[in-house]
Design a protein around this motif. Structure first.
Motif, PDB file in Angstrom:
ATOM      1  N   GLY A 254       4.492   0.735 -13.107  1.00  0.00           N
ATOM      2  CA  GLY A 254       3.915  -0.260 -13.994  1.00  0.00           C
ATOM      3  C   GLY A 254       3.068  -1.239 -13.211  1.00  0.00           C
ATOM      4  N   LEU A 255       2.551  -2.224 -13.886  1.00  0.00           N
ATOM      5  CA  LEU A 255       1.674  -3.210 -13.257  1.00  0.00           C
ATOM      6  C   LEU A 255       2.425  -4.508 -13.008  1.00  0.00           C
ATOM      7  CD1 LEU A 255      -0.217  -1.324 -15.260  1.00  0.00           C
ATOM      8  CD2 LEU A 255      -1.988  -2.869 -14.429  1.00  0.00           C
ATOM      9  N   ASP A 256       1.992  -5.224 -11.990  1.00  0.00           N
ATOM     10  CA  ASP A 256       2.628  -6.471 -11.598  1.00  0.00           C
ATOM     11  C   ASP A 256       2.616  -7.461 -12.771  1.00  0.00           C
ATOM     12  OD1 ASP A 256       3.585  -8.379  -9.432  1.00  0.00           O
ATOM     13  OD2 ASP A 256       1.813  -9.431 -10.185  1.00  0.00           O
ATOM     14  N   PRO A 257       3.780  -7.943 -13.220  1.00  0.00           N
ATOM     15  CA  PRO A 257       3.825  -8.794 -14.415  1.00  0.00           C
ATOM     16  C   PRO A 257       3.098 -10.124 -14.253  1.00  0.00           C
ATOM     17  CG  PRO A 257       5.984  -8.667 -13.365  1.00  0.00           C
ATOM     18  CD  PRO A 257       5.126  -7.631 -12.711  1.00  0.00           C
ATOM     19  N   ASP A 258       3.156 -10.725 -13.066  1.00  0.00           N
ATOM     20  CA  ASP A 258       2.438 -11.983 -12.862  1.00  0.00           C
ATOM     21  C   ASP A 258       0.929 -11.770 -12.955  1.00  0.00           C
ATOM     22  OD1 ASP A 258       4.820 -13.347 -12.488  1.00  0.00           O
ATOM     23  OD2 ASP A 258       4.800 -13.096 -10.313  1.00  0.00           O
TER      24      ASP A 258
ATOM     25  N   GLY B 250      -2.757   2.757  -7.654  1.00  0.00           N
ATOM     26  CA  GLY B 250      -1.416   2.322  -8.027  1.00  0.00           C
ATOM     27  C   GLY B 250      -0.508   3.473  -8.425  1.00  0.00           C
ATOM     28  N   ASP B 251       0.768   3.187  -8.476  1.00  0.00           N
ATOM     29  CA  ASP B 251       1.773   4.144  -8.945  1.00  0.00           C
ATOM     30  C   ASP B 251       2.029   3.859 -10.418  1.00  0.00           C
ATOM     31  OD1 ASP B 251       3.921   5.719  -9.540  1.00  0.00           O
ATOM     32  OD2 ASP B 251       5.250   4.902  -8.006  1.00  0.00           O
TER      33      ASP B 251
ATOM     34  N   PRO C  40      -7.220   7.307 -15.823  1.00  0.00           N
ATOM     35  CA  PRO C  40      -7.331   5.884 -16.127  1.00  0.00           C
ATOM     36  C   PRO C  40      -6.535   5.449 -17.352  1.00  0.00           C
ATOM     37  CG  PRO C  40      -9.230   7.035 -16.989  1.00  0.00           C
ATOM     38  CD  PRO C  40      -8.387   8.077 -16.298  1.00  0.00           C
ATOM     39  N   ALA C  41      -5.887   6.403 -18.052  1.00  0.00           N
ATOM     40  CA  ALA C  41      -5.266   6.089 -19.337  1.00  0.00           C
ATOM     41  C   ALA C  41      -4.200   4.991 -19.257  1.00  0.00           C
ATOM     42  CB  ALA C  41      -4.689   7.352 -19.968  1.00  0.00           C
ATOM     43  N   PRO C  42      -3.254   5.020 -18.293  1.00  0.00           N
ATOM     44  CA  PRO C  42      -2.256   3.934 -18.255  1.00  0.00           C
ATOM     45  C   PRO C  42      -2.887   2.560 -18.038  1.00  0.00           C
ATOM     46  CG  PRO C  42      -1.506   5.815 -16.966  1.00  0.00           C
ATOM     47  CD  PRO C  42      -2.942   6.075 -17.314  1.00  0.00           C
ATOM     48  N   ALA C  43      -3.892   2.489 -17.175  1.00  0.00           N
ATOM     49  CA  ALA C  43      -4.544   1.202 -16.931  1.00  0.00           C
ATOM     50  C   ALA C  43      -5.288   0.725 -18.170  1.00  0.00           C
ATOM     51  CB  ALA C  43      -5.505   1.316 -15.748  1.00  0.00           C
ATOM     52  N   VAL C  44      -5.974   1.643 -18.855  1.00  0.00           N
ATOM     53  CA  VAL C  44      -6.712   1.265 -20.056  1.00  0.00           C
ATOM     54  C   VAL C  44      -5.749   0.821 -21.158  1.00  0.00           C
ATOM     55  CG1 VAL C  44      -8.238   2.115 -21.888  1.00  0.00           C
ATOM     56  CG2 VAL C  44      -8.693   2.712 -19.506  1.00  0.00           C
TER      57      VAL C  44
ATOM     58  N   LEU D 131       0.828  -1.202   0.000  1.00  0.00           N
ATOM     59  CA  LEU D 131       0.000   0.000   0.000  1.00  0.00           C
ATOM     60  C   LEU D 131       0.861   1.250   0.000  1.00  0.00           C
ATOM     61  CD1 LEU D 131      -2.926   1.084   0.180  1.00  0.00           C
ATOM     62  CD2 LEU D 131      -2.599   1.212   2.651  1.00  0.00           C
ATOM     63  N   HIS D 132       1.877   1.279   0.845  1.00  0.00           N
ATOM     64  CA  HIS D 132       2.744   2.464   0.919  1.00  0.00           C
ATOM     65  C   HIS D 132       3.479   2.691  -0.398  1.00  0.00           C
ATOM     66  CE1 HIS D 132       1.741   3.114   5.007  1.00  0.00           C
ATOM     67  NE2 HIS D 132       2.477   2.140   5.531  1.00  0.00           N
ATOM     68  N   ALA D 133       3.796   1.607  -1.098  1.00  0.00           N
ATOM     69  CA  ALA D 133       4.493   1.726  -2.381  1.00  0.00           C
ATOM     70  C   ALA D 133       3.520   1.912  -3.544  1.00  0.00           C
ATOM     71  CB  ALA D 133       5.355   0.493  -2.628  1.00  0.00           C
ATOM     72  N   ARG D 134       2.212   1.958  -3.252  1.00  0.00           N
ATOM     73  CA  ARG D 134       1.178   2.037  -4.294  1.00  0.00           C
ATOM     74  C   ARG D 134       1.354   0.893  -5.300  1.00  0.00           C
ATOM     75  NH1 ARG D 134      -2.373   6.564  -4.449  1.00  0.00           N
ATOM     76  NH2 ARG D 134      -1.918   7.855  -2.636  1.00  0.00           N
ATOM     77  N   ARG D 135       1.600  -0.307  -4.753  1.00  0.00           N
ATOM     78  CA  ARG D 135       1.856  -1.484  -5.573  1.00  0.00           C
ATOM     79  C   ARG D 135       0.666  -2.438  -5.427  1.00  0.00           C
ATOM     80  NH1 ARG D 135       6.728  -2.518  -3.766  1.00  0.00           N
ATOM     81  NH2 ARG D 135       5.936  -3.660  -1.952  1.00  0.00           N
ATOM     82  N   LEU D 136      -0.001  -2.703  -6.531  1.00  0.00           N
ATOM     83  CA  LEU D 136      -1.184  -3.560  -6.484  1.00  0.00           C
ATOM     84  C   LEU D 136      -0.783  -5.001  -6.785  1.00  0.00           C
ATOM     85  CD1 LEU D 136      -4.282  -3.488  -6.121  1.00  0.00           C
ATOM     86  CD2 LEU D 136      -4.464  -3.375  -8.605  1.00  0.00           C
TER      87      LEU D 136
END
Length: 383
Positions: free
Chosen positions: A181-185, A176-177, A218-222, A143-148
């Protein structure tokens, strides 16, 4: 570590937690209220997890003079109404067998087992009545790292409910940060199961998409949804390229769902929109291909939809709108067409009256709402 906030101190929250802990049961606030409080984001509702069985929760509420509503009793959830507010109280549980969205659950689980069945680590955070944080899965660093991150195996969590694919991108957009980027797994699991989104109801997909597009950016997530094939299955034919520019043109102001949806896709057949939303979407999409001025759009569509049309058209054309576009939209929204049917009668009647008014209106709009009554009558040869 402790948290505080009006949501935790309010009499309703404390009454429900105290009712349960006073009878010797564990009771903690859980999920979004804890997450948002730690992030400094407004808390909209309070969910409570407890070791007490649903029947016990209901009996304790009755004895305390509170109302208990069995809103999800099969899954261990009882809504307790305290001080005019509703609190979902759910018994610690673990899944014995999963059937997609539905599962056969067992009660009497430990706090750790309860946490292990949640979707993301940042949602598996608990808080006691005094604000003490309980973090059974190590979600605080995420959470502190904004890592989902999914709890445990992303593949397993997604198989439990395929809507979690969309929730992954939505939560990343909200919390998220984007620099990380997003978690690769998680991305790999979302891509593998993306086709299963088509098994979900249009209502669930639409509701999740609305929340996603309501994020500040929302652009990076989309874009990641498009890369993994997820976007194809929820919005066939959608193109995400114009969304980043639209967000930039919005200048940090809240972006409307219809506006952002309209720059993504030409068709909303896969969604479940209300009649009003579908009508607004059609008007905005039609305006994208028009040459109407900001003032003309303001008169035709009103300020809200004209703003959606102007910003969306600018994003798709990669051309910023005129510097005074907002003022011109307002001018159009407040304008009155100078001619009334009575102005043309009795010289014109019936169909000829309608044709004349339409011709005058087209001229008035093409000339930026400037021509007055006398000029329009002269145009029609009635001066």
């Amino acid at each position: 570590m402790r948290i505080s906030g009006d949501w935790l101190d309010n009499p309703g929250t404390q009454a429900v937690l105290g009712m349960l802990t006073g009878a010797g049961h564990h009771a903690l606030a859980v999920g979004g209220c804890v997450r948002n409080s730690l992030l400094g984001v407004p808390v909209t509702d309070v969910d409570i997890a407890t070791s007490a069985l649903p029947e016990t929760v209901s009996n304790l509420a009755e004895n305390a003079g509170l109302r208990a509503v069995p809103t999800g009793i099969a899954h261990g959830t009882v809504t307790i109404v305290a001080h005019g507010e509703g609190f979902e109280v759910t018994t610690f549980r673990h899944d014995e067998e999963s059937f997609g969205r539905h599962a056969r659950v067992s009660f009497g689980a430990s706090l750790e087992q309860d946490a292990a069945r949640r979707d993301f680590t940042m949602n598996a955070l608990y808080a006691q009545a005094d604000g003490t944080i309980v973090d059974p899965l190590g979600g605080l660093p995420d959470l502190h790292a904004r890592r989902l991150r999914f709890v445990g195996d992303p593949d397993a969590r997604i198989r439990e409910d395929y809507l979690r694919i969309l929730r992954f991108f939505r939560f990343h957009a909200q919390y998220g940060d984007p620099q990380q980027g997003l978690d690769p797994d998680a991305l790999a699991a979302c891509a593998e199961h993306s086709a299963m989104l088509e098994t979900l109801s249009a209502e669930r997909i639409t509701a999740e998409l609305k929340k996603l597009l309501a994020a500040e950016d929302p652009a990076p997530a989309v874009a990641s949804m498009a890369q993994t094939g997820v976007l194809l299955h929820v919005l066939p034919g959608a193109q995400p390229q114009a969304l980043p520019l639209l967000v930039h043109l919005e200048e940090g102001k809240p972006g409307s769902f219809i506006r952002r949806l309209a720059v993504l896709t030409e068709s909303v057949e896969s969604l479940r929109l209300s009649k009003a939303e579908a009508r607004d979407f059609g008007k905005v999409r039609d305006a994208f291909s028009s040459m109407d001025s900001p003032a003309a759009l303001g008169w035709k569509l009103g300020q809200r939809l004209a703003t959606d049309a102007l910003l969306g058209r600018a994003a798709l054309l990669e051309t910023p709108p005129a510097p005074d576009w907002a003022r011109q939209v307002m001018r159009g929204a407040q304008a009155d067409f100078p001619l009334k049917p009575a102005d043309l009668m009795p010289m014109l009647m019936g169909p000829s009256l309608g044709l004349a008014l339409s011709r005058a209106q087209t001229h008035w709009l093409a000339h930026d709402l400037v021509p007055g009554k006398a000029e329009l009558l002269a145009l029609l040869g009635l001066a």
